[in-house]
Motif scaffolding. Structure first.
Motif, PDB file in Angstrom:
ATOM      1  N   TRP A 167     -44.349 -23.458 -32.199  1.00 24.05           N
ATOM      2  CA  TRP A 167     -43.947 -22.082 -32.474  1.00 24.05           C
ATOM      3  C   TRP A 167     -42.526 -22.043 -33.023  1.00 24.05           C
ATOM      4  CZ3 TRP A 167     -46.890 -17.606 -31.602  1.00 24.05           C
ATOM      5  CH2 TRP A 167     -48.067 -17.762 -30.851  1.00 24.05           C
ATOM      6  N   HIS A 168     -42.266 -21.062 -33.861  1.00 23.83           N
ATOM      7  CA  HIS A 168     -40.914 -20.776 -34.333  1.00 23.83           C
ATOM      8  C   HIS A 168     -40.025 -20.461 -33.132  1.00 23.83           C
ATOM      9  CE1 HIS A 168     -37.675 -18.457 -36.259  1.00 23.83           C
ATOM     10  NE2 HIS A 168     -38.003 -19.059 -37.387  1.00 23.83           N
ATOM     11  N   PRO A 169     -38.736 -20.831 -33.153  1.00 25.33           N
ATOM     12  CA  PRO A 169     -37.876 -20.642 -31.979  1.00 25.33           C
ATOM     13  C   PRO A 169     -37.546 -19.198 -31.621  1.00 25.33           C
ATOM     14  CG  PRO A 169     -36.607 -21.515 -33.826  1.00 25.33           C
ATOM     15  CD  PRO A 169     -38.051 -21.589 -34.215  1.00 25.33           C
ATOM     16  N   THR A 170     -37.753 -18.236 -32.540  1.00 31.53           N
ATOM     17  CA  THR A 170     -37.417 -16.841 -32.229  1.00 31.53           C
ATOM     18  C   THR A 170     -38.480 -15.840 -32.670  1.00 31.53           C
ATOM     19  OG1 THR A 170     -36.180 -16.588 -34.304  1.00 31.53           O
ATOM     20  CG2 THR A 170     -34.934 -17.288 -32.351  1.00 31.53           C
ATOM     21  N   LYS A 171     -39.512 -16.276 -33.362  1.00 28.45           N
ATOM     22  CA  LYS A 171     -40.533 -15.369 -33.879  1.00 28.45           C
ATOM     23  C   LYS A 171     -41.917 -15.792 -33.406  1.00 28.45           C
ATOM     24  CE  LYS A 171     -37.932 -14.750 -38.204  1.00 28.45           C
ATOM     25  NZ  LYS A 171     -37.983 -14.923 -39.685  1.00 28.45           N
ATOM     26  N   ASN A 172     -42.850 -14.833 -33.414  1.00 27.63           N
ATOM     27  CA  ASN A 172     -44.219 -15.147 -33.028  1.00 27.63           C
ATOM     28  C   ASN A 172     -45.029 -15.668 -34.224  1.00 27.63           C
ATOM     29  OD1 ASN A 172     -44.304 -14.820 -30.258  1.00 27.63           O
ATOM     30  ND2 ASN A 172     -44.665 -12.622 -30.390  1.00 27.63           N
ATOM     31  N   ILE A 173     -44.498 -16.739 -34.813  1.00 27.23           N
ATOM     32  CA  ILE A 173     -45.236 -17.464 -35.843  1.00 27.23           C
ATOM     33  C   ILE A 173     -45.237 -18.938 -35.458  1.00 27.23           C
ATOM     34  CG2 ILE A 173     -44.670 -15.799 -37.650  1.00 27.23           C
ATOM     35  CD1 ILE A 173     -42.612 -17.790 -38.709  1.00 27.23           C
ATOM     36  N   MET A 174     -46.255 -19.644 -35.886  1.00 26.27           N
ATOM     37  CA  MET A 174     -46.386 -21.055 -35.521  1.00 26.27           C
ATOM     38  C   MET A 174     -46.690 -21.893 -36.747  1.00 26.27           C
ATOM     39  SD  MET A 174     -50.210 -21.102 -33.811  1.00 26.27           S
ATOM     40  CE  MET A 174     -50.121 -19.424 -33.170  1.00 26.27           C
ATOM     41  N   THR A 175     -46.331 -23.175 -36.668  1.00 26.69           N
ATOM     42  CA  THR A 175     -46.734 -24.156 -37.672  1.00 26.69           C
ATOM     43  C   THR A 175     -47.801 -25.044 -37.068  1.00 26.69           C
ATOM     44  OG1 THR A 175     -44.549 -24.179 -38.695  1.00 26.69           O
ATOM     45  CG2 THR A 175     -45.981 -26.037 -39.174  1.00 26.69           C
ATOM     46  N   GLU A 207     -42.148 -30.161 -35.336  1.00 26.77           N
ATOM     47  CA  GLU A 207     -41.114 -29.554 -34.488  1.00 26.77           C
ATOM     48  C   GLU A 207     -40.166 -28.722 -35.347  1.00 26.77           C
ATOM     49  OE1 GLU A 207     -40.061 -29.796 -31.038  1.00 26.77           O
ATOM     50  OE2 GLU A 207     -42.111 -30.466 -30.669  1.00 26.77           O
ATOM     51  N   TRP A 208     -40.040 -27.441 -35.010  1.00 21.72           N
ATOM     52  CA  TRP A 208     -39.053 -26.575 -35.657  1.00 21.72           C
ATOM     53  C   TRP A 208     -37.646 -26.930 -35.180  1.00 21.72           C
ATOM     54  CZ3 TRP A 208     -39.508 -22.569 -39.203  1.00 21.72           C
ATOM     55  CH2 TRP A 208     -40.809 -22.106 -39.482  1.00 21.72           C
ATOM     56  N   HIS A 209     -36.684 -26.838 -36.081  1.00 22.59           N
ATOM     57  CA  HIS A 209     -35.288 -26.884 -35.663  1.00 22.59           C
ATOM     58  C   HIS A 209     -34.945 -25.557 -35.002  1.00 22.59           C
ATOM     59  CE1 HIS A 209     -30.834 -26.633 -36.217  1.00 22.59           C
ATOM     60  NE2 HIS A 209     -30.936 -27.880 -35.774  1.00 22.59           N
ATOM     61  N   ASP A 213     -34.783 -22.486 -39.530  1.00 23.61           N
ATOM     62  CA  ASP A 213     -34.682 -22.590 -40.987  1.00 23.61           C
ATOM     63  C   ASP A 213     -35.601 -23.665 -41.573  1.00 23.61           C
ATOM     64  OD1 ASP A 213     -32.760 -20.608 -40.995  1.00 23.61           O
ATOM     65  OD2 ASP A 213     -31.078 -22.029 -40.923  1.00 23.61           O
ATOM     66  N   PHE A 214     -35.993 -24.642 -40.759  1.00 23.77           N
ATOM     67  CA  PHE A 214     -36.836 -25.726 -41.249  1.00 23.77           C
ATOM     68  C   PHE A 214     -37.543 -26.398 -40.080  1.00 23.77           C
ATOM     69  CE2 PHE A 214     -32.807 -27.697 -40.214  1.00 23.77           C
ATOM     70  CZ  PHE A 214     -33.143 -28.936 -39.682  1.00 23.77           C
ATOM     71  N   PHE A 215     -38.512 -27.236 -40.390  1.00 22.59           N
ATOM     72  CA  PHE A 215     -39.191 -28.021 -39.367  1.00 22.59           C
ATOM     73  C   PHE A 215     -39.433 -29.428 -39.892  1.00 22.59           C
ATOM     74  CE2 PHE A 215     -42.398 -25.468 -41.616  1.00 22.59           C
ATOM     75  CZ  PHE A 215     -43.254 -26.440 -42.099  1.00 22.59           C
ATOM     76  N   VAL A 216     -39.714 -30.350 -38.952  1.00 18.62           N
ATOM     77  CA  VAL A 216     -39.985 -31.748 -39.288  1.00 18.62           C
ATOM     78  C   VAL A 216     -41.414 -32.074 -38.880  1.00 18.62           C
ATOM     79  CG1 VAL A 216     -39.285 -34.150 -38.932  1.00 18.62           C
ATOM     80  CG2 VAL A 216     -37.553 -32.335 -38.920  1.00 18.62           C
ATOM     81  N   VAL A 217     -42.129 -32.826 -39.728  1.00 18.70           N
ATOM     82  CA  VAL A 217     -43.473 -33.287 -39.409  1.00 18.70           C
ATOM     83  C   VAL A 217     -43.502 -34.803 -39.459  1.00 18.70           C
ATOM     84  CG1 VAL A 217     -44.550 -31.193 -40.313  1.00 18.70           C
ATOM     85  CG2 VAL A 217     -44.302 -33.185 -41.807  1.00 18.70           C
ATOM     86  N   ASN A 253     -45.092 -38.342 -31.986  1.00 21.98           N
ATOM     87  CA  ASN A 253     -44.307 -37.271 -31.379  1.00 21.98           C
ATOM     88  C   ASN A 253     -42.866 -37.327 -31.856  1.00 21.98           C
ATOM     89  OD1 ASN A 253     -45.881 -35.622 -29.322  1.00 21.98           O
ATOM     90  ND2 ASN A 253     -46.455 -37.709 -28.738  1.00 21.98           N
ATOM     91  N   ILE A 254     -42.283 -36.152 -32.047  1.00 26.83           N
ATOM     92  CA  ILE A 254     -40.865 -36.001 -32.356  1.00 26.83           C
ATOM     93  C   ILE A 254     -40.324 -34.868 -31.492  1.00 26.83           C
ATOM     94  CG2 ILE A 254     -40.929 -36.909 -34.713  1.00 26.83           C
ATOM     95  CD1 ILE A 254     -41.304 -34.157 -35.780  1.00 26.83           C
ATOM     96  N   ARG A 255     -39.012 -34.926 -31.179  1.00 24.46           N
ATOM     97  CA  ARG A 255     -38.448 -33.876 -30.331  1.00 24.46           C
ATOM     98  C   ARG A 255     -36.958 -33.685 -30.627  1.00 24.46           C
ATOM     99  NH1 ARG A 255     -42.217 -32.646 -29.012  1.00 24.46           N
ATOM    100  NH2 ARG A 255     -42.965 -33.363 -27.009  1.00 24.46           N
TER     101      ARG A 255
END
Length: 327
Positions: A167-175, A207-209, A213-217, A253-255
């Motif tokens: 999930w995005h860190p502040t919004k109800n959207i997910m990757t 994982e979202w930062h 603003d961005f995420f890593v896969v 896995n990434i974190r």
């Protein structure tokens, strides 16, 4: 749901996916019997949870590293666990017929079933305030539930399989990731979907930062040759920011650390990266693959789980501290 394997290429992807996550048509692979696929350090710093092919969820005291309790997860591969962001609650997801995804309330020592869930796979995550839990089903669907297990939505999130959710860190959207990258709101409305490469690939983690603003896969590599295993930075509009190669094993896995300045990846080695993707530290594993990874809440330590069933504590520079486990 539609029938699996409508064409040969799709069936090949599905069979490959099932082998990769550690199960087959006749059950778990014997050489995976010790594997710990997943772990998580609780946000309050009190517990470390882990599991895999051992038919149980294991909880350790994160200060003394002593065993606190085990919970039976019979005849199911425990593929991912996630702590609630603020409560003493843990969500699990499995591949198995006996137990699917569930919520464990540790204060009440009771399980909460998820309404109408028929199967589960590998993707699992709480939204930013812990009100919603997203889980992936065996094929290509994602279901969203409340904290109390009531279903909010169910939608098709990938043409083939969903292997990771964040999930995005502040919004109800997910990757979501699998054969492609998808961004959806909590009701399943698509915001953006795109493929990370020209080749067919299986993505395993996202994982979202903390900035949003961005995420890593991270991925397994291309399906044809299982090479070119990559970590990729993506803007949510589908613009690739950075790309990292060089791992022998897939990135399962990434974190991110809690301050957002570092992140860790687990594969053939534990690697610590800067926010921009510069390698800061790594430790090679000559006879073991590292699958699960997480940071302590203060960012000073990292814990990993492995194919040989080892739980290891490292400092933030990837120096070995100690191994923990059941006696």
């Amino acid at each position: 749901m539609r029938t699996l394997g409508k064409n040969r290429k799709e069936m090949t992807f599905y069979v490959f996916y099932m082998l990769l996550i550690g199960v087959s048509a006749i059950g778990q692979q014997p050489n995976d019997a010790k594997t710990l696929w997943t772990l998580a350090w609780s946000p309050d710093g009190k517990y470390i949870g882990s599991g895999g092919n051992q038919d149980e969820l294991i909880l350790f005291d994160a200060n003394t590293f002593e065993l606190v309790k085990t919970y039976p997860v019979k005849d199911a591969l425990l593929s991912r666990i996630k702590w609630h962001p603020s409560k003493n609650i843990l969500a699990i997801i499995t591949q198995g017929k006996t137990i699917k995804a569930r919520i464990l309330n540790l204060d009440k020592d009771e399980w909460i079933d998820l309404e109408g869930l028929e199967s589960s796979s590998r993707g699992l995550d709480w939204n930013f305030n812990g009100a919603l839990l997203a889980v992936s089903e065996l094929e290509h669907a994602v279901s969203v539930f409340t904290l109390h297990g009531k279903r909010v939505s169910r939608f098709m999130a990938d043409p083939k399989s969903v292997t990771g959710i964040d999930w995005h860190p502040t919004k109800n959207i997910m990757t979501t990731v699998g054969s492609q990258i998808g961004i959806y709101d909590h009701l399943g409305h698509p915001i953006h979907t795109f493929r990370p490469r020209n080749k067919e690939v299986l993505l395993l983690c996202v994982e979202w930062h903390d900035s949003g603003d961005f995420f890593v896969v991270g991925d397994y590599g291309d399906l044809e040759n299982a090479d070119d295993k990559l970590l990729q930075f993506w803007h949510p509009e589908g613009v690739k920011i950075n790309e990292i190669s060089g791992s022998i094993a897939e990135y399962r896995n990434i974190r991110w650390s809690t301050d957002g300045e570092r992140w860790a990846s687990a594969s053939d080695a534990l690697r610590i990266w800067s926010k921009e993707g510069k390698l800061l530290a790594e430790t090679k594993s000559s006879d073991d693959y590292l699958w699960g990874v997480d940071w302590s809440p203060d960012g000073d330590y990292i814990v990993t789980s492995s194919s040989n069933g080892k739980l290891v504590i490292w400092d933030k520079n990837a120096n070995f501290i100690r191994q923990i486990g059941k006696k």
